[in-house]
Design a protein around this motif. Sequence first.
Motif, mmCIF file in Angstrom:
data_model
loop_
_atom_site.group_PDB
_atom_site.id
_atom_site.type_symbol
_atom_site.label_atom_id
_atom_site.label_comp_id
_atom_site.label_asym_id
_atom_site.label_seq_id
_atom_site.Cartn_x
_atom_site.Cartn_y
_atom_site.Cartn_z
ATOM 1 N N ASP A 872 2.575 2.356 -0.591
ATOM 2 C CA ASP A 872 2.156 0.980 -0.345
ATOM 3 C C ASP A 872 1.364 0.819 0.946
ATOM 4 O O ASP A 872 0.764 -0.242 1.175
ATOM 5 C CB ASP A 872 3.371 0.048 -0.316
ATOM 6 C CG ASP A 872 4.428 0.498 0.680
ATOM 7 O OD1 ASP A 872 4.513 1.711 0.939
ATOM 8 O OD2 ASP A 872 5.178 -0.354 1.180
ATOM 9 N N GLY A 873 1.328 1.847 1.793
ATOM 10 C CA GLY A 873 0.504 1.794 2.996
ATOM 11 C C GLY A 873 -0.849 2.442 2.804
ATOM 12 O O GLY A 873 -1.659 2.469 3.727
ATOM 13 N N GLY A 874 -1.097 2.978 1.586
ATOM 14 C CA GLY A 874 -2.366 3.634 1.317
ATOM 15 C C GLY A 874 -2.379 5.098 1.682
ATOM 16 O O GLY A 874 -3.455 5.698 1.814
ATOM 17 N N PHE A 875 -1.200 5.731 1.827
ATOM 18 C CA PHE A 875 -1.116 7.138 2.202
ATOM 19 C C PHE A 875 -0.854 8.002 0.969
ATOM 20 O O PHE A 875 -0.054 7.638 0.099
ATOM 21 C CB PHE A 875 -0.021 7.347 3.243
ATOM 22 C CG PHE A 875 -0.266 6.609 4.530
ATOM 23 C CD1 PHE A 875 -1.116 7.127 5.484
ATOM 24 C CD2 PHE A 875 0.321 5.376 4.765
ATOM 25 C CE1 PHE A 875 -1.363 6.435 6.673
ATOM 26 C CE2 PHE A 875 0.086 4.674 5.926
ATOM 27 C CZ PHE A 875 -0.764 5.208 6.892
ATOM 28 N N LEU A 903 -9.985 0.380 -4.764
ATOM 29 C CA LEU A 903 -8.638 -0.183 -4.882
ATOM 30 C C LEU A 903 -8.472 -1.407 -3.990
ATOM 31 O O LEU A 903 -7.850 -2.399 -4.365
ATOM 32 C CB LEU A 903 -7.605 0.877 -4.517
ATOM 33 C CG LEU A 903 -7.521 2.096 -5.441
ATOM 34 C CD1 LEU A 903 -6.600 3.157 -4.850
ATOM 35 C CD2 LEU A 903 -7.022 1.687 -6.826
ATOM 36 N N TYR A 904 -9.052 -1.335 -2.799
ATOM 37 C CA TYR A 904 -8.974 -2.485 -1.888
ATOM 38 C C TYR A 904 -9.771 -3.670 -2.432
ATOM 39 O O TYR A 904 -9.300 -4.812 -2.420
ATOM 40 C CB TYR A 904 -9.497 -2.071 -0.517
ATOM 41 C CG TYR A 904 -9.628 -3.205 0.454
ATOM 42 C CD1 TYR A 904 -8.497 -3.809 1.014
ATOM 43 C CD2 TYR A 904 -10.877 -3.697 0.828
ATOM 44 C CE1 TYR A 904 -8.610 -4.856 1.910
ATOM 45 C CE2 TYR A 904 -11.000 -4.738 1.723
ATOM 46 C CZ TYR A 904 -9.866 -5.316 2.254
ATOM 47 O OH TYR A 904 -9.977 -6.366 3.137
ATOM 48 N N ASN A 905 -10.969 -3.409 -2.940
ATOM 49 C CA ASN A 905 -11.799 -4.492 -3.459
ATOM 50 C C ASN A 905 -11.222 -5.127 -4.712
ATOM 51 O O ASN A 905 -11.552 -6.266 -5.048
ATOM 52 C CB ASN A 905 -13.210 -3.974 -3.752
ATOM 53 C CG ASN A 905 -13.989 -3.683 -2.485
ATOM 54 O OD1 ASN A 905 -13.701 -4.258 -1.441
ATOM 55 N ND2 ASN A 905 -14.962 -2.785 -2.563
ATOM 56 N N PHE A 908 -5.678 -4.363 -5.077
ATOM 57 C CA PHE A 908 -4.463 -3.563 -5.121
ATOM 58 C C PHE A 908 -3.860 -3.457 -3.719
ATOM 59 O O PHE A 908 -2.653 -3.293 -3.571
ATOM 60 C CB PHE A 908 -4.764 -2.163 -5.665
ATOM 61 C CG PHE A 908 -4.835 -2.105 -7.165
ATOM 62 C CD1 PHE A 908 -3.683 -2.107 -7.928
ATOM 63 C CD2 PHE A 908 -6.060 -2.080 -7.814
ATOM 64 C CE1 PHE A 908 -3.738 -2.060 -9.310
ATOM 65 C CE2 PHE A 908 -6.124 -2.036 -9.200
ATOM 66 C CZ PHE A 908 -4.966 -2.027 -9.951
ATOM 67 N N TYR A 909 -4.720 -3.547 -2.720
ATOM 68 C CA TYR A 909 -4.266 -3.501 -1.339
ATOM 69 C C TYR A 909 -4.811 -4.692 -0.565
ATOM 70 O O TYR A 909 -5.900 -5.196 -0.851
ATOM 71 C CB TYR A 909 -4.716 -2.203 -0.645
ATOM 72 C CG TYR A 909 -3.944 -0.992 -1.076
ATOM 73 C CD1 TYR A 909 -2.718 -0.688 -0.497
ATOM 74 C CD2 TYR A 909 -4.430 -0.148 -2.069
ATOM 75 C CE1 TYR A 909 -1.995 0.430 -0.897
ATOM 76 C CE2 TYR A 909 -3.714 0.963 -2.473
ATOM 77 C CZ TYR A 909 -2.500 1.249 -1.886
ATOM 78 O OH TYR A 909 -1.786 2.347 -2.287
ATOM 79 N N GLN A 996 -3.170 -2.127 9.139
ATOM 80 C CA GLN A 996 -2.226 -1.650 8.139
ATOM 81 C C GLN A 996 -2.608 -2.236 6.782
ATOM 82 O O GLN A 996 -3.181 -3.333 6.695
ATOM 83 C CB GLN A 996 -0.781 -2.062 8.471
ATOM 84 C CG GLN A 996 -0.171 -1.293 9.619
ATOM 85 C CD GLN A 996 -0.429 -1.918 10.964
ATOM 86 O OE1 GLN A 996 -0.828 -3.079 11.032
ATOM 87 N NE2 GLN A 996 -0.218 -1.189 12.040
ATOM 88 N N TYR A 997 -2.274 -1.485 5.743
ATOM 89 C CA TYR A 997 -2.525 -1.932 4.367
ATOM 90 C C TYR A 997 -1.187 -2.067 3.653
ATOM 91 O O TYR A 997 -0.243 -1.328 3.929
ATOM 92 C CB TYR A 997 -3.430 -0.938 3.633
ATOM 93 C CG TYR A 997 -4.839 -0.906 4.180
ATOM 94 C CD1 TYR A 997 -5.866 -1.630 3.578
ATOM 95 C CD2 TYR A 997 -5.149 -0.159 5.322
ATOM 96 C CE1 TYR A 997 -7.147 -1.616 4.096
ATOM 97 C CE2 TYR A 997 -6.433 -0.143 5.853
ATOM 98 C CZ TYR A 997 -7.427 -0.874 5.228
ATOM 99 O OH TYR A 997 -8.689 -0.864 5.743
ATOM 100 N N TYR A 998 -1.126 -3.018 2.751
ATOM 101 C CA TYR A 998 0.076 -3.193 1.942
ATOM 102 C C TYR A 998 -0.342 -3.708 0.574
ATOM 103 O O TYR A 998 -1.480 -4.171 0.386
ATOM 104 C CB TYR A 998 1.075 -4.137 2.617
ATOM 105 C CG TYR A 998 0.569 -5.539 2.882
ATOM 106 C CD1 TYR A 998 0.928 -6.606 2.061
ATOM 107 C CD2 TYR A 998 -0.257 -5.804 3.973
ATOM 108 C CE1 TYR A 998 0.474 -7.886 2.313
ATOM 109 C CE2 TYR A 998 -0.708 -7.086 4.235
ATOM 110 C CZ TYR A 998 -0.345 -8.126 3.398
ATOM 111 O OH TYR A 998 -0.799 -9.400 3.641
ATOM 112 N N PHE A 999 0.568 -3.614 -0.389
ATOM 113 C CA PHE A 999 0.228 -3.971 -1.757
ATOM 114 C C PHE A 999 -0.231 -5.422 -1.843
ATOM 115 O O PHE A 999 0.383 -6.332 -1.257
ATOM 116 C CB PHE A 999 1.424 -3.767 -2.684
ATOM 117 C CG PHE A 999 1.615 -2.331 -3.100
ATOM 118 C CD1 PHE A 999 0.547 -1.453 -3.156
ATOM 119 C CD2 PHE A 999 2.876 -1.855 -3.453
ATOM 120 C CE1 PHE A 999 0.728 -0.134 -3.547
ATOM 121 C CE2 PHE A 999 3.061 -0.538 -3.840
ATOM 122 C CZ PHE A 999 1.980 0.325 -3.888
#
Length: 1129
Positions: A872-875, A903-905, A908-909, A996-999
């Motif tokens: 969920d952090g994009g790792f 995925l970001y666009n 999803f994140y 930071q990225y999250y769902f």
Amino acid sequence: MAVPARTCGASRPGPARTALPWPGRGPRPGPGARRPPSGPPRPLLLLLPPLLLLPLFAAPGASAYSFPQQHTMQHWARRLEQEIDGVMRIFGGVQQLREIYKDNRNLFEVQENEPQKLVEKVAGDIESLLDRKVQALKRLADAAENFQKAHRWQDNIKEEDILYYDAKADAELDDPESEDVERGSKASTLRLDFVEDSNFKNKVNYSYTAVQIPTDIYKGSTVILNELNWTEALENVFIENRRQDPTLLWQVFGSATGVTRYYPATPWRAPKKIDLYDVRRRPWYIQGASSPKDMVIIVDVSGSVSGLTLKLMKTSVCEMLDTLSDDDYVNVASSNITRANCNKMIMMFTDGGEDRVQDVFEKYNWPNRTVRVFTFSVGQHNYDVTPLQWMACANKGYYFEIPSIGAIRINTQEYLDVLGRPMVLAGKEAKQVQWTNVYEDALGLGLVVTGTLPVFNLTQDGPGEKKNQLILGVMGIDVALNDIKRLTPNYTLGANGYVFAIDLNGYVLLHPNLKPQVSQGGGQEEGKLYRMGTPDFLPCLPQTTNFREPVTLDFLDAELEDENKEEIRRSMIDGNKGHKQIRTLVKSLDERYVDEVMRNYTWVPIRSTNYSLGLVLPPYSTFYLQANLSDQILQVKLPISKLKDFEFLLPSSFESEGHVFIAPREYCKDLNASDNNTEFLKNFIELMEKVTPDSKQCNNFLLHNLILDTGITQQLVERVWRDQDLNTYSLLAVFAATDGGITRVFPNKAADDWTENPEPFNASFYRRSLDNHGYVFKPPHQDALLRPLELENDTVGILVSTAVELSLGGRTLRPAVVGVKLDLEAWAEKFKVLASNRTHQDQPQKQCGPSSHCEMDCEVNNEDLLCVLIDDGGFLVLSNQNHQWDQVGRFFSEVDANLMLALYNNSFYTRKESYDYQAACAPQPPGNLGAAPRGVFVPTIADFLNLAWWTSAAAWSLFQQLLYGLIYHSWFQADPAEAEGNPEARESSCVMKQTQYYFGSVNASYNAIIDCGNCSRLFHAQRLTNTNLLFVVAEKPLCSQCEGGRLLQKETHCPADGPEQCELVQRPRYRRGPHICFDYNATEDTSDCGRGASFPPSLGVLVSLQLLLLLGLPPRPQPQVHAHASRRV
């Protein structure tokens, strides 16, 4: 009809692949196709509905693979979910641990945290602690005023008449170049013996006070000697205060003359560089010496200001800023958006020659003269300074001259004496105790707050004369931040509950995220930096801390800001009580993740102070376990080591029961701490051989809960782990961690590779598991700048953990976290099988015949199909690409930037950006090639024709520069990099931008095309139920034409020290500051305003003196370039 394989220049060898048509290569997607959100140009994303993903057939006689259909990939996702859930059910032991707790229900009680009662109790305890210091402060201030009033001034006083302990004497005696050694002035200095005191973290002498005098002040001056004479009487008051309150720490009197007398005596912690400590520039002195300030700084930038004068002005302004406290406001514009509404002043820096602008003052500032004007004549010039003197004297200010760099520090701080006049004239009304924000103690106590009280001069020049209006100094008493923390509940609040406190400016006094970089051993020592706030200090970056700066961390910067927290902050600043449940974002302990959570905030003011206290509790921390071992403990008066379950803490049991890490908590006062957990456990066991269960020196809550959890986790080994074969499911370890401080890792050999924090409350996996439902995957941490993982001996593992939730009598709590450690390589192979057309690993791979059509899968087609699990952090967690295994744990944009951006666009994140105001950064070395020359004033033709110009400061300034240029050819060149030993060239405080990225909001499973012409890619993404994983299947890129923007996750340095400063000024945060202001008194005598005499020097004299100086100077050494850094020698 066969669809041709996509091309990008030359086609890739291997099985032909079919692909859907996209713009430029066939019919456009139908009206049902989803479009990406609008925004800046980026690779076009075409979201395709499931109906468009029909089987695509190859031409007869040729084998072909098509991108897997959506239902196929959903099937793979279900298999992954089932495999993960099955392993966790068998080995995690969540259900079995619940049963163990219920079977041992007689050994513990369920207690409740009542937020309102908790914060009110803690606030009361803090108030009582600080009130005892306030009483000591008042005794000291009253005594100081009486001693000074009774003191008789001595004009003929000599150094040998005064006997005192000079705190810097030992250091100066060791320095053969010290002026005091040369003068032999040590005859008046006492030599003391010291004893180590853990409370002060120093060697101290309780029978004497110590005196510290700034380096730039002559100790033998009459003023200083008289100051030392009357302040000596404070020694007995200091001693009596300590007798009444043995918990008192440093008691300090900071004099307006610069003398510091403190108790108990201890040698001064002299830095390796020049000691620039001056008590009048300490945050506690500045706050206590005057009311809050509204300051506007005006700097002359006319053509005549250049060269040395310009440098003096810049340095003066910087030094002026160091005299401001957290309650002050400063601006360089024409108006302040927010202000303190107290002590309004203008600070004007110029080289002279200004107009009086009397009409402006008459219109806007007279007759009350509410705005003071302080003027500073900077540099050596022949301008008429009378207008500057007039401005200051006519507006209740002061005129200062700064002819050289040596005059800067003293002349930029003496304005505080003028601001103190209304306070002195107000008398007792102005005797208000103020508490500072957090800052680092100069004598090694670490982080402290200081209570301050001004000391006034009560003398009169004679009978019937005006009352004296000078401030004598400020009295201060330190309170260590750790002493305040001890009054707050800790382990009963759970891993994610905490107490915090803020002041009237919104700056935090207490907060778990208050982790400033402080130097080892105190504010004046050079060495390694340490992050405070963790049980074990971890070495950070080498740096010298600027101990003058207070720790000004705003509550909204300590946490992730939102509207609810802004409302809570305002209410606390206003001194209100309140309670609010909010949904908010929190950063993980390792600052790699962001979780959306529920939190309960409760707050109350701390009476008689300018602080407000808050409590934050997650809903699952409303209740907690308290061990009740009375049947085992209190009936048996034996050492604790003889108790049941204690044997499972002994290393001799580790081989059969698993390795035990115990949290490094303060279980008993005599327990020796250690950074090495094995050594700490040994110390603990040795102490338990001597301590009885009812010993008063131990914390029974911590001790009993530790023993309870030792037995609880041992039963988990007995019921679940011991009989299982971990290798069957490719597991490196299984583990359990508890609120009681136990982390049990099975088998024992797995402890060799266990890198998690032994304190569960400071372990990221533990805290995140409590905040998230389901299974939380944690890949090994990798930085893009470090080398890839070394996959040797199967030691690299992926943690999977989940919280154990208990429901006991309608009360829900989460007292433990269990999990497994996956073997990375083995599970990467298993992942390929689960995302393929095989049902198990031993089944042969399905072959696609010449006349058949097959869907690609993650195993057979791993050269053409990318399959990954991302957390969920994009790792990156797992990949079907063997060459990516050593990149597990990296941010996925570093592995496949194109796919991560897609995925970001597609939501999803979601991205969260924030700023870390507690960071330390290495300085950026200036480059010689890109540097501009020093600024030089260029006269016009009219100037040359004007005879007056030749006698002006502008001509003299230019002449100086030309002379320097002739002698030192590098005058117009850029400065080389500073020497390595120069403190300015070392790490310094900076602001780091964190991302930071999250769902995001997308939970569905769908497909999309990343459209880049001939390089388009089809991908499928789907969240795995009950995990923090995203399953992604994508075509591998054939070329680099699709490269768009790259998402960044690592911390980056902010050149402008944070977010847009002008934008912040337009949106200032709410501040209140002290409610009492003393900036006006009708009886104030403003006749002392710094009037000075100046004479216009003759040009001939100046040129002659300058030439004499230049000729007498030694040749300037040339810069030497070293291999690692340029430095001036």
